[in-house]
Enzyme design. Structure first.
Site, PDB file in Angstrom:
ATOM      1  N   HIS A  36       0.826  -1.209   0.000  1.00  0.00           N
ATOM      2  CA  HIS A  36       0.000   0.000   0.000  1.00  0.00           C
ATOM      3  C   HIS A  36       0.860   1.259   0.000  1.00  0.00           C
ATOM      4  O   HIS A  36       1.574   1.509   0.975  1.00  0.00           O
ATOM      5  CB  HIS A  36      -0.884  -0.064   1.257  1.00  0.00           C
ATOM      6  CG  HIS A  36      -1.842   1.041   1.417  1.00  0.00           C
ATOM      7  ND1 HIS A  36      -1.871   1.842   2.541  1.00  0.00           N
ATOM      8  CD2 HIS A  36      -2.832   1.480   0.620  1.00  0.00           C
ATOM      9  CE1 HIS A  36      -2.851   2.720   2.430  1.00  0.00           C
ATOM     10  NE2 HIS A  36      -3.454   2.532   1.271  1.00  0.00           N
ATOM     11  N   GLU A  63       0.464  -0.655  -4.692  1.00  0.00           N
ATOM     12  CA  GLU A  63      -0.641   0.258  -4.945  1.00  0.00           C
ATOM     13  C   GLU A  63      -0.086   1.663  -4.851  1.00  0.00           C
ATOM     14  O   GLU A  63       0.789   1.925  -4.018  1.00  0.00           O
ATOM     15  CB  GLU A  63      -1.732   0.065  -3.881  1.00  0.00           C
ATOM     16  CG  GLU A  63      -2.967   0.949  -4.060  1.00  0.00           C
ATOM     17  CD  GLU A  63      -2.985   2.227  -3.260  1.00  0.00           C
ATOM     18  OE1 GLU A  63      -3.957   2.982  -3.375  1.00  0.00           O
ATOM     19  OE2 GLU A  63      -2.009   2.507  -2.509  1.00  0.00           O
ATOM     20  N   ASP A  65      -1.321   6.073  -5.517  1.00  0.00           N
ATOM     21  CA  ASP A  65      -2.401   7.032  -5.778  1.00  0.00           C
ATOM     22  C   ASP A  65      -1.919   8.035  -6.810  1.00  0.00           C
ATOM     23  O   ASP A  65      -0.871   8.652  -6.624  1.00  0.00           O
ATOM     24  CB  ASP A  65      -2.745   7.778  -4.484  1.00  0.00           C
ATOM     25  CG  ASP A  65      -3.095   6.826  -3.355  1.00  0.00           C
ATOM     26  OD1 ASP A  65      -4.155   6.205  -3.415  1.00  0.00           O
ATOM     27  OD2 ASP A  65      -2.278   6.703  -2.418  1.00  0.00           O
ATOM     28  N   HIS A  78      -1.197  11.100  -2.235  1.00  0.00           N
ATOM     29  CA  HIS A  78      -2.447  10.615  -1.642  1.00  0.00           C
ATOM     30  C   HIS A  78      -3.412  11.720  -1.228  1.00  0.00           C
ATOM     31  O   HIS A  78      -4.585  11.696  -1.575  1.00  0.00           O
ATOM     32  CB  HIS A  78      -2.145   9.738  -0.430  1.00  0.00           C
ATOM     33  CG  HIS A  78      -3.391   9.241   0.241  1.00  0.00           C
ATOM     34  ND1 HIS A  78      -4.067   9.959   1.214  1.00  0.00           N
ATOM     35  CD2 HIS A  78      -4.117   8.117   0.048  1.00  0.00           C
ATOM     36  CE1 HIS A  78      -5.135   9.293   1.596  1.00  0.00           C
ATOM     37  NE2 HIS A  78      -5.197   8.165   0.909  1.00  0.00           N
ATOM     38  N   GLU A 138      -4.569   3.701  -8.260  1.00  0.00           N
ATOM     39  CA  GLU A 138      -5.804   4.293  -7.749  1.00  0.00           C
ATOM     40  C   GLU A 138      -5.932   5.723  -8.249  1.00  0.00           C
ATOM     41  O   GLU A 138      -5.048   6.555  -8.009  1.00  0.00           O
ATOM     42  CB  GLU A 138      -5.838   4.271  -6.213  1.00  0.00           C
ATOM     43  CG  GLU A 138      -7.168   4.829  -5.728  1.00  0.00           C
ATOM     44  CD  GLU A 138      -7.256   5.069  -4.236  1.00  0.00           C
ATOM     45  OE1 GLU A 138      -6.495   4.481  -3.460  1.00  0.00           O
ATOM     46  OE2 GLU A 138      -8.125   5.891  -3.858  1.00  0.00           O
TER      47      GLU A 138
HETATM   48  O1  G3P Z   1      -7.112   1.066  -2.660  1.00  0.00           O
HETATM   49  C1  G3P Z   1      -6.894   0.807  -1.333  1.00  0.00           C
HETATM   50  C2  G3P Z   1      -6.556   2.063  -0.574  1.00  0.00           C
HETATM   51  O2  G3P Z   1      -5.448   2.671  -1.162  1.00  0.00           O
HETATM   52  C3  G3P Z   1      -7.696   3.028  -0.523  1.00  0.00           C
HETATM   53  O3  G3P Z   1      -7.556   4.000   0.431  1.00  0.00           O
HETATM   54  O4  G3P Z   1      -7.016   6.242   1.250  1.00  0.00           O
HETATM   55  O5  G3P Z   1      -5.254   4.506   1.237  1.00  0.00           O
HETATM   56  O6  G3P Z   1      -6.016   5.515  -0.890  1.00  0.00           O
HETATM   57  P1  G3P Z   1      -6.405   5.103   0.502  1.00  0.00           P
HETATM   58 MG    MG Z   2      -4.841   4.421  -2.326  1.00  0.00          MG
END
Ligand code: G3P
Ligand code: MG
Length: 271
Positions: A36, A63, A65, A78, A138
């Site tokens: 993450h 993952e 953003d 993020h 994302e």
């Molecule tokens: O996609 C999982 C997670 O990344 C979603 O929440 O706020 O960490 O981007 P966040």
């Molecule tokens: Mg995310």
């Protein structure tokens, strides 16, 4: 030295769908453990340093953003605000890339990372391809530019991502962004993320041609896991940082967890 990337031809909505019935999207193979924002306890989140740490920790996927600067450059970040994870002030969406590229996204985490920049989408994809790390991108939208983010970021990924590497997963909390992604690519796997899974998840899945759903594990029930998996969708959950909770979720049938501790989770469950 990064290897030059093989270019993948841009897939337009008008391209022939690979299947005439049902969901035309390629099914996605997601690993159990998705790092993450990289490995955010070892290096500042959503930076190239964090993605390198995730690779070293044994993760197969990260993952990240992706969000837009004021002048529409996709960068990896993020929050809406710059303060928590950089030395900037105000909103990312109010700053041009020329200013964003000089921000320090590392010092807040540790002086050892001073000067670590907010990476561009292109730099990130180059690194991930060189490391052979798969990814979940994302789409982190700001109000009013949901569709624009998808139409800018997704073609870059489609164009840059080498065909021999795992097909990525494109996700967002914004149904508008995913609807727009659906128009940009007729094949790449799409995913809507929910905090609490709503009644209309199956309707969303059909309308948006989803292959996967993301959900906050805190609100997820075993019944929901069974229903979603039973409908032929993959299910990922965020953000799971306790090994015992991860074991329960996998036992329920969850396909993947997003975690801030990829090394520990990979050691326990395999990648
Ligand atoms: O996609 C999982 C997670 O990344 C979603 O929440 O706020 O960490 O981007 P966040
Ligand atoms: Mg995310």
């Amino acid at each position: 030295m990064l290897r030059p990337l093989k270019r993948r031809r841009l897939s337009k909505r008008s391209a022939l769908n690979p299947q005439s019935n049902g969901n035309p999207r390629v099914s996605v193979t997601i690993p159990k453990i998705i790092a993450h924002r990289g490995s955010p306890r070892e290096a500042p989140e959503n930076t190239l340093a964090s993605f390198r740490k995730a690779k070293a920790a044994g993760a197969k996927w990260v993952e990240f953003d992706v969000a837009l600067t004021k002048d529409l450059r996709p960068v990896i970040f993020h929050d809406d605000g710059l303060e928590r994870t950089s030395d900037g002030e105000g909103l990312l969406a109010d700053l041009d890339f020329e200013a964003v590229k000089h921000l320090d996204a590392g010092s807040w985490f540790d002086r050892a990372y001073a000067g670590e920049p907010i990476p561009t989408l292109e730099e990130t994809l180059e690194l991930l391809a060189a490391l052979e790390l798969g990814f979940n991108m994302e789409l982190k939208t700001d109000s009013g530019r949901e569709a624009e983010l998808a139409t800018i970021a997704l073609p870059i990924a489609l164009d840059m991502w080498p065909a021999h590497l795992p097909t990525p997963l494109i996700s967002s909390f914004s149904r508008i962004a995913i609807a727009s992604a659906r128009e940009v690519s007729s094949t790449w796997p799409l995913d809507v993320i929910y905090d609490r899974i709503p009644q209309e998840w199956a309707e969303d899945a059909k309308k948006l041609e989803l292959v996967a759903i993301g959900a906050n594990h805190k609100h997820l029930t075993r019944e929901q896991v069974m229903e979603i998996r039973g409908a032929g969708l993959k299910l990922s959950t965020y953000t799971v940082n306790e090994v015992e909770r991860a074991a329960t979720l996998f036992q329920w049938g969850v396909d993947a967890i997003f975690t801030d501790i990829p090394g520990e989770m990979v050691r326990r469950f395999g990648a």
